[in-house]
Design a protein around this motif. Structure first.
Motif, mmCIF file in Angstrom:
data_model
loop_
_atom_site.group_PDB
_atom_site.id
_atom_site.type_symbol
_atom_site.label_atom_id
_atom_site.label_comp_id
_atom_site.label_asym_id
_atom_site.label_seq_id
_atom_site.Cartn_x
_atom_site.Cartn_y
_atom_site.Cartn_z
ATOM 1 N N ASN A 47 -6.538 12.899 -1.446
ATOM 2 C CA ASN A 47 -5.552 11.825 -1.240
ATOM 3 C C ASN A 47 -5.895 10.666 -2.176
ATOM 4 O OD1 ASN A 47 -7.918 11.366 0.298
ATOM 5 N ND2 ASN A 47 -6.885 9.870 1.558
ATOM 6 N N TYR A 48 -4.910 9.851 -2.494
ATOM 7 C CA TYR A 48 -5.152 8.728 -3.395
ATOM 8 C C TYR A 48 -4.256 7.570 -2.966
ATOM 9 C CZ TYR A 48 -1.436 11.426 -5.780
ATOM 10 O OH TYR A 48 -0.306 12.154 -6.081
ATOM 11 N N ILE A 49 -4.818 6.386 -3.017
ATOM 12 C CA ILE A 49 -4.210 5.243 -2.328
ATOM 13 C C ILE A 49 -3.992 4.066 -3.273
ATOM 14 C CG2 ILE A 49 -4.570 3.570 -0.460
ATOM 15 C CD1 ILE A 49 -6.466 5.795 0.768
ATOM 16 N N VAL A 50 -2.814 3.487 -3.196
ATOM 17 C CA VAL A 50 -2.552 2.227 -3.884
ATOM 18 C C VAL A 50 -3.041 1.105 -2.962
ATOM 19 C CG1 VAL A 50 -0.765 0.640 -4.712
ATOM 20 C CG2 VAL A 50 -0.568 3.106 -5.174
ATOM 21 N N ASP A 51 -4.079 0.420 -3.412
ATOM 22 C CA ASP A 51 -4.694 -0.649 -2.603
ATOM 23 C C ASP A 51 -4.615 -1.955 -3.391
ATOM 24 O OD1 ASP A 51 -6.272 -2.306 -1.055
ATOM 25 O OD2 ASP A 51 -8.170 -1.416 -1.721
ATOM 26 N N HIS A 94 0.834 -1.196 0.000
ATOM 27 C CA HIS A 94 0.000 0.000 0.000
ATOM 28 C C HIS A 94 0.870 1.247 0.000
ATOM 29 C CE1 HIS A 94 -3.738 -2.179 0.735
ATOM 30 N NE2 HIS A 94 -3.135 -2.845 1.693
ATOM 31 N N ALA A 95 0.414 2.230 -0.746
ATOM 32 C CA ALA A 95 1.057 3.546 -0.733
ATOM 33 C C ALA A 95 -0.036 4.592 -0.553
ATOM 34 C CB ALA A 95 1.818 3.782 -2.033
ATOM 35 N N PHE A 96 0.164 5.488 0.410
ATOM 36 C CA PHE A 96 -0.835 6.513 0.726
ATOM 37 C C PHE A 96 -0.301 7.857 0.238
ATOM 38 C CE2 PHE A 96 -1.102 3.021 3.669
ATOM 39 C CZ PHE A 96 -2.462 2.727 3.708
ATOM 40 N N ASN A 97 -0.910 8.347 -0.827
ATOM 41 C CA ASN A 97 -0.447 9.572 -1.484
ATOM 42 C C ASN A 97 -1.311 10.762 -1.081
ATOM 43 O OD1 ASN A 97 1.560 8.294 -3.361
ATOM 44 N ND2 ASN A 97 -0.279 7.209 -4.022
ATOM 45 N N TYR A 98 -0.640 11.919 -0.933
ATOM 46 C CA TYR A 98 -1.333 13.147 -0.568
ATOM 47 C C TYR A 98 -0.981 14.241 -1.581
ATOM 48 C CZ TYR A 98 -1.581 10.366 3.675
ATOM 49 O OH TYR A 98 -1.785 9.340 4.557
#
Length: 904
Positions: A238-242, A151-155
């Motif tokens: 925000n956008y997340i790699v799930d 997971h990567a949590f992008n802002y």
């Protein structure tokens, strides 16, 4: 706007020779390097080609594949984090962890709290019961599976990585495992769930979906310009790699076995077969071929019930050259073996992570799985206990669980006994429904399982013996699980405010012994006063609200209730509209101190319960009041008197140790990592920072008022312990002055009892025991005398009886209670008489009918009931009931002759 641009933005695909095609079967777009490929290959558009033909260069088991995956991402800058429990304690909306992203919802995904690491990788055990009825049949469905993920949590101001890197990682991982780009298909499949959505690529190799790459960048919004599955979404800040990589599917693909079960837990499958009524080996070539073909076809057929299942069986039989009977002799028992192997693994995680079986909440799901497993074990005539299989899974997996295996064994043994009792009672319950309704509906099946624990298959078997056909609805158990999979949100008192107010400054947090304060009035809402700050505690976390007074404009106003609405504290007072300006608040100090002691004592008691009974103990509810408190906990049986005494002794030892009680604010994620999810005993508080209360060695997220040390609690006295439902035990207790009052009350009862019995308190147990034994003997003698009187009375009544077709008819009005009528009626029936007895006792009209001949006492009481506006029931020989008016002896005799005349 559509999502097409989102997919076309993934330049990695085009740069590495992937071309975008549209599948003529499902109409979905997919990416492939193979120009000759026409279909996406995702079942039902294609079938599994990896069975018997592994797609990876090396065969791996679960531990090897898990470590390979996590190490791969660690080498690429991801921090490995430990798995979360399968019981989602950090959530108030779901009971079980259903995906790796669920670990970080709602606070991390919404941006309220930072992630525990960024980027991160994890292998998260998940439980999904949506396809419960398909497990074992399709070859691929599991109730528990591990979702390997990165997971990567992008802002807005900080991007970790996004779509290109994610697809590159997936491709590189598959390449390392021996998969060529030509064999990888990335299928476009938009994802939506939990108020979020985004483009998604499914990685398909050999016809099986191995990974799902979700790019979560959308949120549900009525004015959104992107429509997915009929709902509107807009872009998030925000956008997340799930991502989700199926560990078990990776292992299956590496081995190419007929089913996922053969790949993941072959030792367990073999052990079940060796100790069951299955009389063949799964290694037999014909057996393995039949199962492999069944899996391949099941993959493309979807639903497998009724006609669809029959169609599958016929196709498989034709492919492998067997007749249908021979095929079913193989696949039907193996489906049960596979399902049992799967279910017992899920049970290990459920119980190991602290679930206690019950009839409600998360415990319902644990009991559902256990009872399904017990039924499967019965059908397989398994020579092993359920625990033997659960323990085998534990030894193979090597996982650490909070709850020891000894406790899991005890729980399973208790559940087996309860199941056995349920089955012994169940037959008559089902038969009664059939007698009454002549059929069994879906609602009946649900009621029989939910209220009585009777499986649908057992109902079907009994109904069939009675000539009644029962069709178990499609996905019956999955539907039951679905009904109980989401937590019920507690309804709270909600008051709509007329305008916006700033959040109230809460003075009781810093100083719980602040009993006087000054504040400004911000507004009046009906009977409620809103202040800029307050020391009045609003009802919360099971703790009662404070009471006291507000002094304003030279007057004194009683505060009778305090509540909180979205961070704003409201004080209920009479004539609230008179209050304005600066006020003085005075708290009822005695009430506050009692509530504080009860709240701190609750923490001490819960910690002690976990130490004595085990780590499966969780708070299931609590209430802190003026004169007593209660704590509900999850536990599988009522504690013994010895355990209760030990719990009380150890809790008071903790109090006497006078340990400090501290409270402090802490970042939510850091608190979870340091103290674990036991923080959330009283629920999950919102926000990035949460208030932690430390009572001795116990740490909990808590917003209540507390003592400064355990010594201030004074004393804890357990008043009552009872089971309020299966799996939930209630402890009622008192602390401080309330405990002293309770003890004084008990002593008063002892003194009064001693005075009545004229003995010293120390002699009470022996005296009461002697009186009780004497009473039992006298009761037996009274019953014997009543029986003798009934015999004599019956003789007298028989002498006065009239005859009808050679049968003696008795109709009498007697002066006695219902038990007396029953005894006489029973004797008369045994003597071959027919009739009715009536009496008026304690304001009720009692009726007893009896028959020692061909007539039915139940039919007679129905007819009598019509005459006296009453009803009743019982056995053919003896029935009882009640009416609204009493007849004379002559009226009753005439009625009896009219009734009997109908039957001749």
């Amino acid at each position: 706007m559509s999502l097409e641009k989102e997919y076309l933005d993934i330049t990695f695909l085009q740069e590495n020779g992937f071309i975008r095609k549209r599948c003529p079967k499902c109409g979905k777009y997919f990416w492939t390097v193979d120009e000759s490929r026409e279909i996406c290959g995702d079942p039902p558009c294609g079938s599994y080609t990896f069975i018997g033909n592994p797609v990876f260069k090396k065969e791996m088991d679960l531990a090897e594949m898990r470590e390979y995956y996590l190490s791969f991402f660690e080498k690429r800058g991801h921090k490995r984090i430990k798995r979360y429990p399968v019981v989602a304690r950090w959530r108030d909306d779901i009971y079980l962890t259903i995906a790796s992203i669920a670990d970080f919802q709602p606070f991390v995904t919404s941006g309220v709290a930072p992630p525990p690491a960024n980027p991160l990788t994890i292998s998260q055990p998940c439980i999904r019961l949506d396809d419960l009825d398909s497990v074992g049949k399709t070859g691929r469905h599991l109730t528990l599976f591990e979702m390997m993920a990165h997971h990567a949590f992008n802002y807005k101001d900080k991007e970790i990585y996004w779509k290109n890197e994610t697809v590159a990682y997936c491709t590189e991982l598959l390449n390392e495992l021996g998969v060529k780009n030509e064999d990888i298909v990335y299928k476009e499949e938009p994802w939506a769930g939990g108020g979020n959505a985004g483009p998604c690529l499914e990685a398909i190799v050999g016809g099986i979906e191995l990974a799902t790459l979700v790019f979560m960048n959308l949120e549900l919004h009525p004015e959104g310009d992107i429509i997915i599955k009929g709902e509107r979404y807009r872009k998030m800040d925000n956008y997340i790699v799930d991502t989700g990589y199926g560990l078990e599917r990776f292992v299956w693909a590496s081995k190419g076995t007929p089913t996922v079960y053969d790949a993941v837990f072959p030792e367990v499958v073999d052990e079940i077969i060796a100790n069951s009524n299955v009389d063949f080996s799964r290694d037999d070539e014909r057996v393995a071929n039949a199962i492999a073909e069944s899996s391949k076809l099941a993959g493309i057929m979807g639903e497998l019930r009724g006609e669809k299942l029959k169609e599958l069986r016929l196709k498989v039989a034709k492919r492998v050259g067997m007749d249908l009977d021979e095929l079913e002799r193989i696949v039907v028992p193996l489906e049960k073996v596979y399902a049992l192997a799967d279910h017992t693994r899920a049970i290990l995680f459920m119980l190991g992570d602290g679930l206690v079986p019950s009839n409600a909440g998360a415990g319902y799901l644990a009991r559902l799985m256990i009872r399904r497993s017990l039924r499967l074990a019965e059908e397989l005539e398994l020579k092993l206990d359920l625990f033997d299989i659960v323990d085998m899974h534990n030894k193979i997996l090597g996982f650490e669980f909070e709850v020891p295996m000894e406790t899991i064994q005890e729980i399973l043994e208790l559940e087996k006994k309860r199941y056995s009792i349920t089955m012994s009672r169940g037959k008559r319950l089902v038969e009664r429904i059939i007698e009454r309704k002549k059929k069994i509906s879906k609602d009946d099946l649900i009621e029989l399982y939910d209220s009585h624990g009777i499986p649908a298959e057992y109902v079907e078997r009994i109904a069939k013996d009675k000539g009644v056909e029962v069709e178990i609805p499609k996905d019956f158990y999955a539907e039951l699980a679905s009904r109980h999979s989401k937590a019920e949100r507690r309804k709270v008192k909600k008051i709509e405010l007329s305008r916006e107010y700033p959040k109230t400054e809460k003075l009781y947090y810093d100083n719980p012994k602040l009993f006087e304060f000054e504040a400004n009035v911000l507004g009046i809402e009906g009977d409620y006063v809103i202040l800029d700050k307050t020391a009045f505690y609003p009802e919360s976390g099971g703790q009662d609200y404070d009471t006291g007074y507000i002094f304003a404009n030279g007057k004194k106003y009683k505060v009778s209730e305090v509540i909180e609405v979205d961070g704003i504290v409201l004080h209920r007072v009479e004539n609230a509209n008179e209050i304005s300006g600066v006020i003085k608040g005075v708290i009822d100090a005695e009430r506050r101190l009692r509530l504080m002691r009860h709240h701190s004592a609750t923490h001490v008691l819960l910690h002690t319960l976990q130490e004595v009974l085990g780590k499966h103990v969780w708070q299931a509810g609590a209430r802190k009041e003026f004169s007593k408190a209660r704590l509900d906990i999850t536990h599988y049986k009522r504690p013994s008197d010895e355990e209760i005494a030990k719990i009380e002794r150890l809790a008071n030892r903790e109090i006497l140790a006078n340990k400090p009680i501290r409270w402090f604010w802490m970042d939510r994620i850091q608190a979870e990592q340091k103290f674990g999810f036991r923080l959330y005993q009283g629920g999950v508080p919102p926000g990035k920072d949460i208030r932690i209360v430390q009572v001795g060695e116990d740490f909990q997220a808590c917003g209540g008022t507390h003592c400064n040390s355990t010594g201030e609690i004074g004393l804890l006295k357990i008043l009552k312990v009872e089971s309020i439902q299966d799996g939930v035990i209630r402890f009622e207790f008192a602390a401080g002055e309330a405990a002293l009052e309770a003890i004084e009350n008990m002593e008063q009862i002892l003194r009064e009892s001693s005075r009545i019995l004229r003995v010293e308190p120390a002699m009470l147990p022996k005296t009461v025991e002697r009186f009780f034994e004497e009473w039992k003997e006298q009761k037996k003698e009274i019953e014997r005398l009543k029986s003798e009187i009934a015999e004599i009375k019956a003789e007298v009544l028989l002498e006065r009886a009239e005859e009808f077709n050679g049968v003696k008819i008795v109709a009498e009005i007697l002066d006695m209670d219902m038990q007396g009528l029953i005894k006489i009626g029973d004797v008369l029936a045994k003597r071959g008489a027919v009739g009715c007895l009536m009496s008026k006792s304690e304001g009720k009209i009692n009726i007893v009918t009896f028959s020692g001949a061909k007539y039915d006492a139940r039919e007679i009481i129905k007819e009598v009931g019509k005459e006296v506006k009453g009803s009743g029931g019982g056995r053919k020989e003896l029935a009882q009931g009640a009416g609204q008016r009493i007849l004379s002896k002559d009226e009753l005799m005439d009625l009896m002759f009219r009734i009997l005349s109908k039957y001749d």
